[in-house]
Design an enzyme around this catalytic site. Structure first.
Site, short mmCIF file in Angstrom:
data_model
loop_
_atom_site.label_atom_id
_atom_site.label_comp_id
_atom_site.label_asym_id
_atom_site.label_seq_id
_atom_site.Cartn_x
_atom_site.Cartn_y
_atom_site.Cartn_z
N HIS A 83 -7.37 -5.47 -3.49
CA HIS A 83 -6.47 -4.39 -3.07
C HIS A 83 -5.02 -4.68 -3.45
CE1 HIS A 83 -5.74 -0.75 -0.57
NE2 HIS A 83 -6.99 -0.53 -0.88
N ARG A 118 -20.04 -4.29 -1.26
CA ARG A 118 -18.66 -4.75 -1.31
C ARG A 118 -18.36 -5.48 -0.02
NH1 ARG A 118 -12.94 -1.55 -0.81
NH2 ARG A 118 -13.38 -1.94 1.42
N GLU A 123 -8.52 2.86 -9.43
CA GLU A 123 -8.67 3.99 -8.49
C GLU A 123 -7.33 4.70 -8.27
OE1 GLU A 123 -10.13 1.68 -5.11
OE2 GLU A 123 -8.39 2.35 -3.99
N TRP A 134 -0.01 -3.00 -0.13
CA TRP A 134 -1.07 -2.80 0.87
C TRP A 134 -2.42 -2.74 0.18
CZ3 TRP A 134 -4.43 1.50 1.43
CH2 TRP A 134 -5.31 1.33 2.50
N ASP A 173 -12.77 -6.30 -3.10
CA ASP A 173 -11.55 -5.55 -3.43
C ASP A 173 -10.34 -6.34 -2.95
OD1 ASP A 173 -10.63 -2.04 -2.93
OD2 ASP A 173 -9.61 -3.69 -3.94
N GLU A 216 -12.03 -6.49 -7.71
CA GLU A 216 -11.33 -5.20 -7.91
C GLU A 216 -9.85 -5.30 -7.56
OE1 GLU A 216 -13.00 -2.12 -5.52
OE2 GLU A 216 -11.22 -0.86 -5.71
N TYR A 264 -6.94 -5.73 5.06
CA TYR A 264 -7.47 -4.51 4.43
C TYR A 264 -9.00 -4.49 4.48
CZ TYR A 264 -9.71 -1.67 1.13
OH TYR A 264 -10.59 -0.80 0.60
N ARG A 322 -12.15 2.42 -12.74
CA ARG A 322 -12.49 3.10 -11.49
C ARG A 322 -11.86 4.47 -11.31
NH1 ARG A 322 -14.63 1.61 -7.38
NH2 ARG A 322 -13.08 1.74 -5.73
N GLU A 371 -19.28 3.82 -6.22
CA GLU A 371 -18.95 3.45 -4.85
C GLU A 371 -19.39 4.55 -3.89
OE1 GLU A 371 -14.81 2.86 -4.12
OE2 GLU A 371 -15.11 2.11 -2.09
C1 CS2 Z 1 -10.46 1.17 -1.54
C2 CS2 Z 1 -10.14 2.48 -0.92
O1 CS2 Z 1 -12.66 1.96 -1.71
C3 CS2 Z 1 -11.81 1.23 -2.22
O2 CS2 Z 1 -11.98 0.54 -3.24
O3 CS2 Z 1 -9.49 0.70 -2.43
O4 CS2 Z 1 -10.80 2.52 0.30
C4 CS2 Z 1 -8.67 2.74 -0.69
O5 CS2 Z 1 -8.15 1.77 0.19
C5 CS2 Z 1 -8.51 4.12 -0.09
O6 CS2 Z 1 -9.17 5.03 -0.93
C6 CS2 Z 1 -7.05 4.48 0.05
O7 CS2 Z 1 -6.95 5.80 0.48
MG MG Z 2 -10.28 -0.26 -4.08
#
Ligand code: CS2
Ligand code: MG
Length: 402
Positions: free
Chosen positions: A212, A147, A262, A402, A210, A236, A159, A283, A339
């Site tokens: 995000h 990633r 996630e 975020w 990602d 993602e 991020y 995810r 992951e």
């Molecule tokens: C991220 C995470 O791993 C990922 O895909 O989206 O690191 C996420 O930012 C954190 O789990 C938030 O606590």
């Molecule tokens: Mg993520």
């Protein structure tokens, strides 16, 4: 067999973790991950004040009935706090069942469907050059999938990019720190970045990214289209997914595979995404989506629509979640990828586990249950310290995702 005790263990070996330990009258115990990054104490209270008192006396073998008791019986269903608490109960009970049966968890689910579990790790840098170096390092470590997150020219931070010399840890302050985001700068830079990665490392390595949650659907459609030449394994969280229908527009514009979920905690968070085949990977992870009992339903539903699993596996998911996830990954027929952000040695000192990593692939252990345990005495040496996830603002000050 009866549940006679359930302990909520909070520790912070480098970062905060919450672990639930369910003890039976026959001495067998099981553990589950109850960590919700930035909201840990909410889950602690939910467990201690509402779940644990109702668990005492129950038969730990009745996993499904207990799941229904704390889901359907909760009245206030769904939500990250309650479903993380329920997930911890569920995983601890599956751990107990495996220990009593003398079988590793994947055998209880239906046996293994593969010989090894492909995983991806994170490569990030503050600029293109350092990001390219990080990708090369991950490839040298044997990962087949990486990633990629990078600093963006003109932005102070973004991020997924670690502060110099540190591992990336998003929960970085007592109260939310603030970062500034420019979609324009990001969208300009991403195609250049992936072009540079492919030019340097070729097409063999799987590349993931990602977003995000930071784009609008049409912006995500543009990014997906512009990244098509670089053949990503997945893009993602390109937009926030409360409005599942918004993915239709992205899907109509690009063949770049999409991953999401996630932050989901219920099958209802992803039902439309899956049945309309708006995504390629789901995810939702065992620690936040109600445990094995619900994630199994999500994976089975996803298998009807050509959607594969791609469990979240950041460091804010403890080795307990990782252990349970790998057993699930070993079994689940529509597996995609797992992951893995390596935990620090300090974090791993508190948890013992028998899963192994070799040349980009994991294998779960053969110990009964999920094979992970916690050293309570050592855990107590790492007291909890509040740590909040950041917030993000656009350059004009607008509060953004975020
Ligand atoms: C991220 C995470 O791993 C990922 O895909 O989206 O690191 C996420 O930012 C954190 O789990 C938030 O606590
Ligand atoms: Mg993520």
């Amino acid at each position: 067999m009866k549940i006679i005790d359930a302990k909520v263990i909070v520790c912070s070996p480098g970062r905060n973790f919450v672990t639930l330990k369910i003890v039976t009258d026959e001495g067998v115990y099981g553990i589950g991950d109850a960590t919700l990054n930035g909201r840990e104490k909410s889950v602690v209270s939910y467990l201690q004040d509402y779940v644990v008192p109702a668990l005492i006396g129950k038969d730990p073998h009745r996993i499904e009935d207990i799941w229904q008791f704390f889901y359907r019986g909760a009245y206030w269903r769904r939500g990250p706090v309650g479903m993380t608490a329920l997930a911890a109960v569920d995983v601890a009970l599956w751990d107990i069942k495996g220990k009593v049966a003398g079988l590793p968890l994947y055998q209880l689910l239906g046996g293994r469907s593969r010989d090894r579990i492909m995983t991806y790790t994170h490569a990030n840098g503050r600029c293109m050059e350092s990001t390219l170096d990080a990708v090369g390092k991950a490839i040298d470590e044997g990962y087949k999938a990486v990633r990629i997150q990078s600093g963006i020219p003109g932005m102070a931070s973004t991020y997924g990019v670690a502060k110099d010399g540190h591992k990336y840890e998003p929960a970085d302050a007592d109260l939310p720190s603030e970062s500034v985001w420019s979609t324009e700068k990001y969208l300009t830079f991403m195609p250049e970045l992936f072009d540079a990665v492919r030019s340097k490392y070729g097409d063999d390595v799987h590349l993931l990214h990602d977003v995000h949650h930071r784009l609008t659907p049409i912006e995500a459609a543009r990014l997906g289209k512009e990244l098509e030449p670089f053949k990503l394994f997945w893009l993602e969280d390109c937009v926030p997914a409360e409005n599942q229908e918004s993915f239709r527009l992205i899907r109509e514009h690009t063949t770049t595979p999409l991953a999401v979920g996630e932050v989901f905690n219920s099958i209802h968070d992803c039902r439309e995404l899956i049945q309309n085949q708006y995504i390629d990977y789901i995810r939702s992870t065992i620690a936040h989506a109600g445990g094995i009992t619900q994630v199994r339903r999500i994976a089975d539903f996803a298998s009807l629509f050509n959607v594969r699993t791609g469990f979240h596996g950041a460091t804010d998911l403890s080795p307990v979640c990782m252990g349970a996830a790998l057993h699930f990954d070993y079994w689940v027929p529509n597996f995609g990828i797992q992951e893995h952000m390596p935990h620090s040695l300090e974090m791993e000192s508190v948890f013992t586990f028998d899963y192994t990593f070799e040349k980009g692939f994991f294998t779960p252990g053969e110990a009964p249950g999920h094979g992970v345990d916690i050293d309570e005495k050592l855990a107590s040496k790492y007291p909890y310290k509040r740590a909040a996830l950041p917030v993000n603002r656009l350059e004009d000050g607008t509060l953004w995702n975020w």
